[in-house]
Write a protein that holds these residues in place. Sequence first.
Motif, PDB file in Angstrom:
ATOM      1  N   LEU A 180       1.394 -81.892 -85.698  1.00 36.55           N
ATOM      2  CA  LEU A 180      -0.003 -82.175 -86.021  1.00 36.55           C
ATOM      3  C   LEU A 180      -0.085 -82.308 -87.543  1.00 36.55           C
ATOM      4  O   LEU A 180      -0.184 -81.300 -88.251  1.00 36.55           O
ATOM      5  CB  LEU A 180      -0.895 -81.017 -85.526  1.00 36.55           C
ATOM      6  N   PRO A 181      -0.001 -83.538 -88.056  1.00 38.56           N
ATOM      7  CA  PRO A 181      -0.067 -83.685 -89.514  1.00 38.56           C
ATOM      8  C   PRO A 181      -1.442 -83.256 -90.017  1.00 38.56           C
ATOM      9  O   PRO A 181      -2.436 -83.375 -89.285  1.00 38.56           O
ATOM     10  CB  PRO A 181       0.126 -85.186 -89.740  1.00 38.56           C
ATOM     11  N   ASN A 182      -1.506 -82.757 -91.242  1.00 41.18           N
ATOM     12  CA  ASN A 182      -2.809 -82.361 -91.777  1.00 41.18           C
ATOM     13  C   ASN A 182      -3.081 -82.997 -93.131  1.00 41.18           C
ATOM     14  O   ASN A 182      -2.168 -83.480 -93.802  1.00 41.18           O
ATOM     15  CB  ASN A 182      -2.952 -80.839 -91.821  1.00 41.18           C
ATOM     16  N   THR A 183      -4.362 -82.988 -93.498  1.00 39.11           N
ATOM     17  CA  THR A 183      -4.765 -83.545 -94.796  1.00 39.11           C
ATOM     18  C   THR A 183      -5.073 -82.400 -95.764  1.00 39.11           C
ATOM     19  O   THR A 183      -6.008 -82.478 -96.553  1.00 39.11           O
ATOM     20  CB  THR A 183      -5.989 -84.475 -94.652  1.00 39.11           C
ATOM     21  N   ALA A 184      -4.279 -81.328 -95.669  1.00 45.32           N
ATOM     22  CA  ALA A 184      -4.514 -80.131 -96.498  1.00 45.32           C
ATOM     23  C   ALA A 184      -4.646 -80.526 -97.963  1.00 45.32           C
ATOM     24  O   ALA A 184      -3.882 -81.337 -98.474  1.00 45.32           O
ATOM     25  CB  ALA A 184      -3.371 -79.150 -96.316  1.00 45.32           C
ATOM     26  N   GLY A 185      -5.638 -79.942 -98.607  1.00 42.66           N
ATOM     27  CA  GLY A 185      -5.809 -80.141-100.042  1.00 42.66           C
ATOM     28  C   GLY A 185      -6.649 -81.361-100.401  1.00 42.66           C
ATOM     29  O   GLY A 185      -7.001 -81.544-101.566  1.00 42.66           O
ATOM     30  N   CYS A 186      -7.004 -82.205 -99.409  1.00 37.78           N
ATOM     31  CA  CYS A 186      -7.802 -83.387 -99.738  1.00 37.78           C
ATOM     32  C   CYS A 186      -9.256 -82.977 -99.992  1.00 37.78           C
ATOM     33  O   CYS A 186      -9.829 -82.195 -99.238  1.00 37.78           O
ATOM     34  CB  CYS A 186      -7.744 -84.406 -98.598  1.00 37.78           C
ATOM     35  N   LYS A 187      -9.831 -83.570-101.049  1.00 42.10           N
ATOM     36  CA  LYS A 187     -11.186 -83.154-101.429  1.00 42.10           C
ATOM     37  C   LYS A 187     -12.221 -84.260-101.285  1.00 42.10           C
ATOM     38  O   LYS A 187     -13.410 -84.020-101.477  1.00 42.10           O
ATOM     39  CB  LYS A 187     -11.175 -82.666-102.876  1.00 42.10           C
ATOM     40  N   THR A 188     -11.773 -85.461-100.999  1.00 38.39           N
ATOM     41  CA  THR A 188     -12.735 -86.558-100.824  1.00 38.39           C
ATOM     42  C   THR A 188     -12.424 -87.272 -99.507  1.00 38.39           C
ATOM     43  O   THR A 188     -11.315 -87.171 -98.971  1.00 38.39           O
ATOM     44  CB  THR A 188     -12.639 -87.596-101.959  1.00 38.39           C
ATOM     45  N   VAL A 189     -13.421 -88.006 -99.036  1.00 39.84           N
ATOM     46  CA  VAL A 189     -13.254 -88.762 -97.795  1.00 39.84           C
ATOM     47  C   VAL A 189     -12.113 -89.764 -97.967  1.00 39.84           C
ATOM     48  O   VAL A 189     -11.233 -89.893 -97.105  1.00 39.84           O
ATOM     49  CB  VAL A 189     -14.576 -89.489 -97.437  1.00 39.84           C
ATOM     50  N   LYS A 190     -12.117 -90.425 -99.125  1.00 47.27           N
ATOM     51  CA  LYS A 190     -11.119 -91.471 -99.359  1.00 47.27           C
ATOM     52  C   LYS A 190      -9.701 -90.876 -99.328  1.00 47.27           C
ATOM     53  O   LYS A 190      -8.797 -91.420 -98.685  1.00 47.27           O
ATOM     54  CB  LYS A 190     -11.399 -92.113-100.725  1.00 47.27           C
ATOM     55  N   GLU A 191      -9.552 -89.753-100.021  1.00 49.01           N
ATOM     56  CA  GLU A 191      -8.239 -89.094-100.078  1.00 49.01           C
ATOM     57  C   GLU A 191      -7.791 -88.676 -98.670  1.00 49.01           C
ATOM     58  O   GLU A 191      -6.635 -88.866 -98.286  1.00 49.01           O
ATOM     59  CB  GLU A 191      -8.408 -87.841-100.952  1.00 49.01           C
ATOM     60  N   ALA A 192      -8.723 -88.107 -97.904  1.00 50.40           N
ATOM     61  CA  ALA A 192      -8.372 -87.629 -96.560  1.00 50.40           C
ATOM     62  C   ALA A 192      -8.001 -88.801 -95.643  1.00 50.40           C
ATOM     63  O   ALA A 192      -7.026 -88.730 -94.888  1.00 50.40           O
ATOM     64  CB  ALA A 192      -9.536 -86.840 -95.969  1.00 50.40           C
ATOM     65  N   VAL A 193      -8.767 -89.888 -95.732  1.00 56.92           N
ATOM     66  CA  VAL A 193      -8.495 -91.047 -94.873  1.00 56.92           C
ATOM     67  C   VAL A 193      -7.154 -91.681 -95.242  1.00 56.92           C
ATOM     68  O   VAL A 193      -6.332 -91.988 -94.365  1.00 56.92           O
ATOM     69  CB  VAL A 193      -9.661 -92.073 -94.957  1.00 56.92           C
ATOM     70  N   THR A 194      -6.910 -91.818 -96.542  1.00 59.21           N
ATOM     71  CA  THR A 194      -5.631 -92.409 -96.973  1.00 59.21           C
ATOM     72  C   THR A 194      -4.468 -91.532 -96.535  1.00 59.21           C
ATOM     73  O   THR A 194      -3.443 -92.016 -96.038  1.00 59.21           O
ATOM     74  CB  THR A 194      -5.616 -92.558 -98.519  1.00 59.21           C
ATOM     75  N   THR A 195      -4.628 -90.226 -96.697  1.00 55.40           N
ATOM     76  CA  THR A 195      -3.558 -89.296 -96.300  1.00 55.40           C
ATOM     77  C   THR A 195      -3.320 -89.376 -94.796  1.00 55.40           C
ATOM     78  O   THR A 195      -2.171 -89.382 -94.329  1.00 55.40           O
ATOM     79  CB  THR A 195      -3.933 -87.841 -96.714  1.00 55.40           C
ATOM     80  N   ALA A 196      -4.400 -89.468 -94.024  1.00 56.17           N
ATOM     81  CA  ALA A 196      -4.262 -89.577 -92.568  1.00 56.17           C
ATOM     82  C   ALA A 196      -3.514 -90.853 -92.193  1.00 56.17           C
ATOM     83  O   ALA A 196      -2.647 -90.845 -91.304  1.00 56.17           O
ATOM     84  CB  ALA A 196      -5.643 -89.554 -91.911  1.00 56.17           C
ATOM     85  N   GLU A 197      -3.837 -91.931 -92.875  1.00 56.57           N
ATOM     86  CA  GLU A 197      -3.159 -93.208 -92.562  1.00 56.57           C
ATOM     87  C   GLU A 197      -1.666 -93.121 -92.854  1.00 56.57           C
ATOM     88  O   GLU A 197      -0.825 -93.568 -92.076  1.00 56.57           O
ATOM     89  CB  GLU A 197      -3.802 -94.349 -93.352  1.00 56.57           C
ATOM     90  N   MET A 198      -1.343 -92.483 -93.985  1.00 54.05           N
ATOM     91  CA  MET A 198       0.074 -92.321 -94.334  1.00 54.05           C
ATOM     92  C   MET A 198       0.775 -91.405 -93.328  1.00 54.05           C
ATOM     93  O   MET A 198       1.920 -91.639 -92.933  1.00 54.05           O
ATOM     94  CB  MET A 198       0.208 -91.760 -95.754  1.00 54.05           C
ATOM     95  N   ALA A 199       0.063 -90.375 -92.895  1.00 57.53           N
ATOM     96  CA  ALA A 199       0.642 -89.425 -91.933  1.00 57.53           C
ATOM     97  C   ALA A 199       0.948 -90.113 -90.610  1.00 57.53           C
ATOM     98  O   ALA A 199       1.977 -89.855 -89.975  1.00 57.53           O
ATOM     99  CB  ALA A 199      -0.316 -88.258 -91.712  1.00 57.53           C
ATOM    100  N   ARG A 200       0.058 -91.015 -90.209  1.00 55.72           N
ATOM    101  CA  ARG A 200       0.271 -91.729 -88.939  1.00 55.72           C
ATOM    102  C   ARG A 200       1.544 -92.567 -89.001  1.00 55.72           C
ATOM    103  O   ARG A 200       2.312 -92.629 -88.057  1.00 55.72           O
ATOM    104  CB  ARG A 200      -0.944 -92.603 -88.626  1.00 55.72           C
ATOM    105  N   GLU A 201       1.748 -93.185 -90.169  1.00 59.44           N
ATOM    106  CA  GLU A 201       2.975 -93.991 -90.369  1.00 59.44           C
ATOM    107  C   GLU A 201       4.207 -93.102 -90.311  1.00 59.44           C
ATOM    108  O   GLU A 201       5.173 -93.379 -89.617  1.00 59.44           O
ATOM    109  CB  GLU A 201       2.950 -94.611 -91.778  1.00 59.44           C
TER     110      GLU A 201
END
Length: 269
Positions: free
Chosen positions: A79-100
């Motif tokens: 279960l990848p996480n977006t730990a430490g992300c503080k903005t919507v943009k950062e969290a969404v980008t991190t999620a996209e990278m995690a999916r890859e």
Amino acid sequence: MDAMTSTTATADPVEFYGTRVTSRLLLGTAQYPSPAILAEAIRASAAEIVTVSLRRESGVARSGQSFWQLIRDLGVKVLPNTAGCKTVKEAVTTAEMARELFDTPWIKLEVIGEDDTLQPDVFGLVEAAKILTRDGFQVFPYTTEDLIVADKLLSAGCEVLMPWGAPIGSGRGLNNPYGLRSMRAHFPRVPLVVDAGVGVPSHAAAAMELGYDAVLLNTAVAKAGDPVKMARAFALAIEAGREGFRADPMETRDMAAPSTPVMGQAHFG
Ligand SMILES: CC(=O)[C@@H](O)[C@H](O)COP(=O)(O)O
């Protein structure tokens, strides 16, 4: 896993986005003294789902590779996480990278709103959840026990909710059992996972006794003097709490009620 753990756990699986697991402990993978201890702790916990921070993976390429191999060898679901992300943009980008990187639609969504408490920015969380579910993600949102926010997350397409027990890394346990209880009562059919702030096994058992479906924790195991022993202790506590919940606990009372009813009078001499 010993016989007792496996027998009762397999009879009582839980489902997240159609994936059925028998362990109700979700374990974080950060801050362990060594990769070997992390691997042993995961085994001792019997966890089938572990959460992994993308930032850790991309930070140091080589250790990221061996870490990924270790997780793969354990055969657990990530279960990848977006730990430490503080903005919507950062969290969404991190999620996209995690999916890859992890090849999974699952994402544990954290949008952190404040540095001292690491509490979720619930406005950003709902916004990011909408964007991600629209894009095919299966979102596990780290939220508070607020019922209105919970409703908005469900409307955004989340099928699991993960309210905090206490601030991440605090080990304080369940700060607001009343709020968690009402959340359980309000959403009887939504899988609910207490996430963060759990410090000792009894905290996890208490969450399960409230009827929560699972507990996600990291620091309490990683920072224990003996992480492997602690991982096992949490597994047992979560199973005990779950069994206690299923056994339909007695009502609490304000007044005493003799547990040994007295029949007639005793005669001495
Ligand atoms: C690893 C992870 O996802 C954490 O952000 C999570 O919320 C666990 O918190 P604790 O470390 O307090 O258990």
